[in-house]
Write an enzyme that holds these catalytic residues in place. Structure first.
Site, PDB file in Angstrom:
ATOM      1  N   LYS A  76       1.160  -1.410  -0.025  1.00 38.80           N
ATOM      2  CA  LYS A  76      -0.211   0.020   0.267  1.00 38.80           C
ATOM      3  C   LYS A  76       1.097   0.964  -0.251  1.00 38.80           C
ATOM      4  O   LYS A  76       1.571   0.855   0.897  1.00 38.80           O
ATOM      5  CB  LYS A  76      -1.012  -0.285   1.381  1.00 38.80           C
ATOM      6  CG  LYS A  76      -1.680   1.148   1.454  1.00 38.80           C
ATOM      7  CD  LYS A  76      -3.155   1.010   2.043  1.00 38.80           C
ATOM      8  CE  LYS A  76      -3.671   2.383   2.876  1.00 38.80           C
ATOM      9  NZ  LYS A  76      -4.716   1.400   3.721  1.00 38.80           N
ATOM     10  N   SER A 151      -9.736   2.419   2.903  1.00 32.76           N
ATOM     11  CA  SER A 151      -8.832   2.719   1.735  1.00 32.76           C
ATOM     12  C   SER A 151      -7.720   1.623   1.050  1.00 32.76           C
ATOM     13  O   SER A 151      -7.796   2.802   0.521  1.00 32.76           O
ATOM     14  CB  SER A 151      -8.353   3.762   2.557  1.00 32.76           C
ATOM     15  OG  SER A 151      -7.033   3.668   3.515  1.00 32.76           O
ATOM     16  N   SER A 175      -9.769  -0.341   6.955  1.00 28.88           N
ATOM     17  CA  SER A 175      -9.698  -0.395   6.042  1.00 28.88           C
ATOM     18  C   SER A 175      -8.862  -1.650   5.168  1.00 28.88           C
ATOM     19  O   SER A 175      -8.102  -1.382   4.037  1.00 28.88           O
ATOM     20  CB  SER A 175      -8.329   0.754   5.680  1.00 28.88           C
ATOM     21  OG  SER A 175      -9.013   2.304   5.545  1.00 28.88           O
TER      22      SER A 175
HETATM   23  N1  GLN Z   1     -13.547   4.507   6.252  1.00 32.58           N
HETATM   24  C1  GLN Z   1     -12.904   5.050   7.853  1.00 32.58           C
HETATM   25  C2  GLN Z   1     -12.197   6.204   7.170  1.00 32.58           C
HETATM   26  O1  GLN Z   1     -12.252   6.879   6.270  1.00 32.58           O
HETATM   27  C3  GLN Z   1     -11.223   3.825   8.063  1.00 32.58           C
HETATM   28  C4  GLN Z   1     -10.257   4.350   6.947  1.00 32.58           C
HETATM   29  C5  GLN Z   1      -9.528   3.765   7.557  1.00 32.58           C
HETATM   30  O2  GLN Z   1      -9.627   2.453   8.147  1.00 32.58           O
HETATM   31  N2  GLN Z   1      -7.861   3.826   7.285  1.00 32.58           N
HETATM   32  O3  GLN Z   1     -11.491   6.871   8.355  1.00 32.58           O
END
Ligand code: GLN
Length: 484
Positions: A76, A151, A175
Site C-alpha cells: 500500500k 482505503s 480499511s
Molecule cells: N473508512 C474509514 C475512514 O474513512 C476508515 C479508514 C481506515 O481504516 N484507514 O476513516
C-alpha cells in the site's frame, strides 16, 4: 499460476515448477494489462522487481530460501519505500521519494519477498471507497462500475484480480476488512501494536494498524509471521513473541464458542447479506462450534466516537505537511502565511481538509471536553463491552459490511453515508482488537465478507477459524470474470 494461493505458489517455486523471475514477469504483465481498467497501482517497480526475483532465485538455488522467498508482493502506498515514490494517495506527497523503508517493508524484503509496486489508496487512508485518491478511483474487478472499498482498495483489488498473491494494507477504522469484503479476498487487521507503524504514514496513530490482504487465511498467516513483531522504533509496538501463525492452522475448531453481536444483526444489514453470513455460521456449527448471542451495549456509539478521535489525531499528524520540509509546495508564495495556506490548500483533497477541520475543532479550547474527552470515554466503554463479551465467547462473528460494493459516486455527496460503511469494523479499532474478513458468498454476483473479531493477540485463533472455514468452502477461490 494465477488461480493459486501464495502457499501453492511457494510450493511451486520450491518444486522448481517455475522461477521467481518467471512468476514476477507474469504478474508484472497482468499488472500492466489490468491497470487501465482497475487503476489498482500508483507505481510499478518492474526493474527492481526483476532484480529482487533474480536474487530470490539465487537464494533458492543455494538452499537458503525461507517460506516467502521469491513471492511477489504489492505495498500500500502508505508504507515508505526507500528510493520509490510514497504518495499516500495525495498530491501533497506526489513527488515524495522516501529516504528509508518502513519496518514492514524491510521485514518482508528480508524475508525474500519481491515488491511489484505500490497500491492505490484513499488519500491519507481517509475513505471507504478509494474515491479520494489523487490518482483517481480504483475499480472493483467484480463490476468496474463499483467501488472496491477503501482505503486499501488498491491492495484488495490487486489480490482479487490476481495481480499479486499478497498486498500490505492498513486499517484505522476498517480499511483492510471492508475492501477485502467488497473484493472477495481475505484481510487481517492484527491487534494494535502487533505490527510496527514505523514508516507507515500516520493518519490516526492510536488506531492505525498494518496488516495483510491475501487470497486465503493460510497465506495471511505466512505473511503475518514475517511482518509482525516488536520494533524499538515504534514505541507502541508490543514486545511479545510472534508465534508461527501457520503452525496452528489445522487445529480442529470443535468447541469454539462464537458470539453473534445482537447489534450487528438488528438493523441496516441487507437481508441477502445476512443470509450469506448466517450460512457461514451454519458451516461453523457443522464443524462443532457453538453460537450464542452477545451484546455490546455501546457499539452504536462507535462511528460517532471514531469520527471525533480519528480526525483529532489526523489534524495533529497532518500538521507536518507545511510546504517547508517535504511534500508539495505552492508556487511563488508571497510570505510564510501564504506558503502554508496555499501549500496545504492545493496539496490536500476535500475529504482530508474536512477531517483536519473537524479534528482541529474538537481539540480546540472549550470543545475539547465536550467532544474529544467524551469520545475517549465512549471508546473506553466500547473496549469494556468487548472485554465482557470475550469472557463468554472465544470469537465474535458477523458481517464485515452492511452492503455489497456500491456504485462509484453513489456516496460521495454525503460524507455521513460514506462513514456508515464502517459501522461493523470501527469497534475493533477503538478497542485495539484483531479482526479479519473472509469471503463468505455473493449477493448479485458481488462478494460478501464474514468478519471474525478476537481478543487482543488472538490472531492465531482468528486465522485458525478462518482456515477451517476455507477448507470447507471455495468462496475465497473465486476469481472475477476476465481475471482467471
Ligand atoms: N473508512 C474509514 C475512514 O474513512 C476508515 C479508514 C481506515 O481504516 N484507514 O476513516
Amino acid at each position: 499460476m494465477t488461480s493459486k494461493t501464495l502457499a501453492e505458489l511457494a510450493a511451486g517455486l520450491r518444486n522448481k515448477e517455475f522461477s521467481s523471475v518467471e512468476l514476477t514477469r507474469d504478474l508484472l504483465g497482468r499488472v500492466q494489462a489490468a491497470q487501465p481498467a482497475l487503476n489498482a497501482l500508483i507505481s510499478v517497480t518492474g526493474d527492481a522487481a526483476i532484480a529482487q526475483a533474480q536474487a530470490a532465485d539465487r537464494e533458492i538455488a543455494a538452499g537458503r530460501a525461507g517460506p516467502l522467498t521469491g513471492m511477489p508482493l504489492i505495498h500500500k502506498d502508505i508504507f515508505c519505500t526507500e528510493g520509490v515514490r510514497t504518495s499516500c494517495g495525495s498530491r501533497m506527497l506526489d513527488g515524495f521519494v522516501s529516504p528509508y523503508d518502513a519496518t514492514v517493508v524491510a521485514k518482508l524484503r528480508s524475508a525474500g519477498m519481491v515488491m511489484l509496486g505500490k497500491a492505490n489508496m484513499d488519500e491519507f487512508a481517509m475513505g471507504s471507497s478509494n474515491e479520494t485518491s489523487y490518482y483517481g478511483p480504483v475499480r472493483n474487478p467484480w463490476d468496474t462500475r463499483r467501488v472496491p472499498g477503501g482505503s486499501s482498495g488498491g491492495s484488495a483489488v490487486a489480490v482479487a484480480a490476481r495481480l499479486t498473491p499478497a498486498a500490505t494494507a492498513t486499517d484505522t477504522g476498517g480499511s483492510i476488512r471492508q475492501p477485502a469484503a467488497l473484493c472477495g479476498v481475505t484481510g487481517i487487521k492484527p491487534t494494535y501494536g502487533r505490527v510496527s507503524r514505523y514508516g507507515m504514514i500516520a493518519f490516526a496513530s492510536s488506531l492505525d494498524q498494518g496488516g495483510i490482504i491475501t487470497v486465503s487465511a493460510e497465506d495471511a498467516a505466512l505473511v503475518l509471521t514475517a511482518m509482525a513483531g516488536f520494533d524499538p522504533r515504534d514505541s507502541t509496538s508490543v514486545d511479545r513473541p510472534v508465534p508461527d501463525y501457520a503452525a496452528a492452522l489445522e487445529r480442529p475448531i470443535a468447541g469454539l464458542k462464537i458470539g453473534l453481536l445482537k447489534e450487528f444483526f438488528e438493523k441496516g444489514l441487507e437481508p441477502q447479506n445476512e443470509r450469506c453470513v448466517r450460512a457461514a455460521l451454519a458451516v461453523y456449527e457443522r464443524l462443532g462450534a457453538s453460537l450464542r448471542e452477545v451484546s455490546l451495549p455501546h457499539i452504536a456509539l462507535s462511528v460517532p466516537a471514531y469520527y471525533v478521535v480519528a480526525p483529532a489525531e489526523c489534524s495533529s499528524n497532518l500538521a507536518r505537511y507545511d510546504g517547508v520540509r517535504f511534500g508539495y509546495r505552492c508556487k511563488d508564495p508571497r510570505d510564510l502565511a501564504d506558503l502554508y495556506r496555499r501549500s496545504r490548500g492545493e496539496g490536500f483533497g476535500a475529504e482530508v481538509k474536512r477531517r483536519i477541520m473537524t479534528g482541529t475543532y474538537v481539540l480546540s479550547a472549550g470543545y475539547y471536553d465536550a467532544y474529544y474527552l467524551k469520545a475517549q470515554k465512549v471508546r473506553q466503554l466500547i473496549a469494556t463491552d468487548f472485554e465482557r463479551a470475550f469472557a463468554e465467547v472465544d470469537v465474535i462473528m458477523g458481517p464485515t459490511t452492511p452492503t455489497a460494493a456500491f456504485e462509484l459516486g453513489a456516496k460521495t455527496a454525503d460524507p455521513v453515508t460514506m462513514y456508515l460503511n464502517d459501522i461493523y469494523t470501527i469497534g475493533a479499532n477503538l478497542a485495539g482488537l484483531p479482526a479479519l474478513s473472509i469471503p463468505c458468498g455473493f449477493v448479485e454476483r458481488l462478494p460478501i465478507g464474514l468478519q471474525i473479531i478476537g481478543p487482543h493477540f488472538a490472531e492465531e485463533r482468528l486465522l485458525n477459524a478462518a482456515h477451517a472455514y476455507q477448507r470447507e468452502t471455495d468462496w475465497h477461490r473465486r476469481v472475477p470474470p476476465g481475471y482467471e
